[in-house]
Write an enzyme that holds these catalytic residues in place. Structure first.
Site, short mmCIF file in Angstrom:
data_model
loop_
_atom_site.label_atom_id
_atom_site.label_comp_id
_atom_site.label_asym_id
_atom_site.label_seq_id
_atom_site.Cartn_x
_atom_site.Cartn_y
_atom_site.Cartn_z
N ARG A 45 0.82 -1.21 0.00
CA ARG A 45 0.00 0.00 0.00
C ARG A 45 0.86 1.27 0.00
O ARG A 45 0.44 2.29 -0.54
CB ARG A 45 -0.94 0.00 1.21
CG ARG A 45 -2.13 -0.92 1.01
CD ARG A 45 -3.01 -0.96 2.23
NE ARG A 45 -4.32 -1.51 1.92
CZ ARG A 45 -5.27 -1.68 2.82
NH1 ARG A 45 -5.06 -1.36 4.09
NH2 ARG A 45 -6.44 -2.17 2.47
N GLY A 378 -7.60 -7.77 -0.48
CA GLY A 378 -7.72 -8.59 0.73
C GLY A 378 -6.78 -9.79 0.73
O GLY A 378 -5.63 -9.70 0.32
N GLY A 401 -12.00 -4.74 2.23
CA GLY A 401 -13.44 -4.44 2.33
C GLY A 401 -13.91 -3.49 1.23
O GLY A 401 -15.00 -3.65 0.69
#
Ligand code: 3PG
Ligand code: MG
Length: 426
Positions: A45, A378, A401
């Site tokens: 990320r 995920g 999510g």
């Protein structure tokens, strides 16, 4: 509807640009006691946000980064300070990255005032402030106004947090819009919307979606959204055993949501009428119920059995932990003949070496496929990265999510709030 991006901003030299990023990265230990103890175990990320940061720096902006990490619930938790993120950013960017121990207040205001054009400031974990996630609109807006004071432009690159209606993901954009300040998507956000968007709007056909993970309940809305859109749904993971049960097969001690069995049977009929093939795993790798060692780590079993749905199913005393080789072969054929493939959810308990083959097989089929291959974030994204296939996918979402909610057709509040690109809509 297309969103404005940082490429639509005019002159931004010297401007203060607040970028909401999702630096909620995996760390070890899970519960570090000090700011120096935390080690990042997956920096995907952070790396994914670098192009946006670099693009803004190239234009000589003052870049203020805001993120959460973990769930400190409005408390200052030493181990969840963003120092580990700052250390990683310093390795990734040529510029020095200044990190400050708060996200609002006089010290932050002074640090922003002192920023040179073309520099980076990382604020402290925004979830140390209870107002970030407050259910009270006024409370969130009050905090958002203080964040908004720091900047001339708001950029969201936090796709992974875009399903949260929080102060730094939504309220701040509303406040800044009210002040006539631009609120646009970063390059990561743009890519996420573009690729995941292709999976829900006119995907090139044949369109195959692979679903896994533990529970049908978590994916039911997604399945319903895909019926009539996808040509084929391939179902593995723990959720497959509810489909086995609905088909009348024995599943031993495998995961099963009894309350979903009838719903699954109904879905199969609806899917058939709407020409979406639902194909679930037909064999399973089973073992006696798994045990943990003294450190809580699951012990890989010595004995495993391949169980077939058309033969005995899974006998009592055994639990299915992965899809079997026949299923992997069937899935491979569908993946290889697709034009678009989306994958969400592992095929088995891949964190245990004995049960990673199904997930590995799907990752390999995707890697070899010519289709537009999209990994929906995920656990499946973590598996693909861990198994070394990340470079061979066309796109891997940084959302967990958030990507699930996006794919199931929900409006993400952190996306909805960004400025529309009216030109793109014409
Ligand atoms: C995520 O990892 O799902 C996002 O960073 C959002 O975090 P949350 O689930 O704690 O809100
Ligand atoms: Mg989450």
């Amino acid at each position: 509807m297309a969103k404005k991006t940082i490429e639509d901003l005019g002159e931004i030299s010297g401007k203060r640009v607040l970028v909401r990023v999702d630096f909620n990265v995996a760390i070890s230990p899970k519960d570090p006691k000090t700011r120096d103890e935390a080690r990042i175990t997956d920096d995907t990320r952070i790396r994914a946000a670098v192009p946006t940061i670099e693009a803004l720096l190239e234009k000589n902006a003052r870049v203020i980064l805001v993120s959460h990490m973990g769930r400190p619930d409005g408390n200052v938790v030493e181990g969840l300070r963003l120092d580990c993120v700052a250390r990683r950013l310093r390795e990734l960017l040529p510029q020095n990255v200044l990190k400050i121990d708060d996200c609002i207040g006089p010290k932050v205001a002074a640090a922003v005032l002192n920023m040179k054009a073309g520099s980076v400031l990382l604020l402290e974990n925004v979830r140390f402030q209870a107002a970030e996630e407050s259910k009270d609109d006024l409370c969130r807006v009050g905090f958002a106004e203080r964040l908004a004071d720091l900047a001339d432009i708001y950029v969201s690159d936090a796709f992974g947090t875009a399903h949260r209606d929080h102060a730094s993901t939504c309220s701040i954009a509303k406040v800044m819009k009210g002040l006539g300040k631009p609120c646009v998507a970063g390059l990561l956000m743009r890519d996420e919307l573009e690729f995941l968007g292709k999976a829900i709007e006119n995907p090139e056909k044949p369109y195959v979606v692979i679903l896994g993970g533990a529970k049908v309940k978590d994916k039911i809305k997604l399945i319903k959204n895909l019926i009539g859109v996808a040509d084929t749904l391939l179902i593995g993971g723990g959720m497959a055993y509810t489909f086995w049960k609905a088909a009348g097969a024995k599943i031993g001690g495998s995961l099963c949501e009894d309350s979903m069995v009838d719903e699954v049977a109904t879905l199969m009929k609806i899917a058939e009428a709407q020409k979406t093939d639902i194909i679930f795993a037909v064999d399973s790798i089973a073992a006696a119920p798994l045990k943990k060692d003294e450190n809580g780590k699951i012990i890989s079993p010595k004995e495993m059995w391949v169980c077939d749905i058309d033969e005995l199913g899974i006998p009592d005393g055994l639990v299915g932990y992965d899809i079997g080789p026949v299923s992997a072969k069937i899935f491979d054929t569908h993946i290889k003949s697709a034009a678009t493939v989306v994958w969400n959810g592992p095929m088995g308990m891949f964190e245990v070496a004995a049960f990673d083959e199904g997930t590995q097989a799907v990752a390999e089929s995707m890697a070899d496929a010519e289709a537009l291959t999209i990994v929906g974030g995920g656990d499946s994204a973590a598996a693909v990265t861990q198994m070394g296939f990340a470079d061979r996918m066309k796109f891997i979402s940084t959302g967990g999510g958030a990507s699930l909610e996006f794919l199931q057709g929900d409006v993400l509040p952190g996306v909805a709030v960004l400025d529309e690109n009216e030109l793109a809509a014409i």
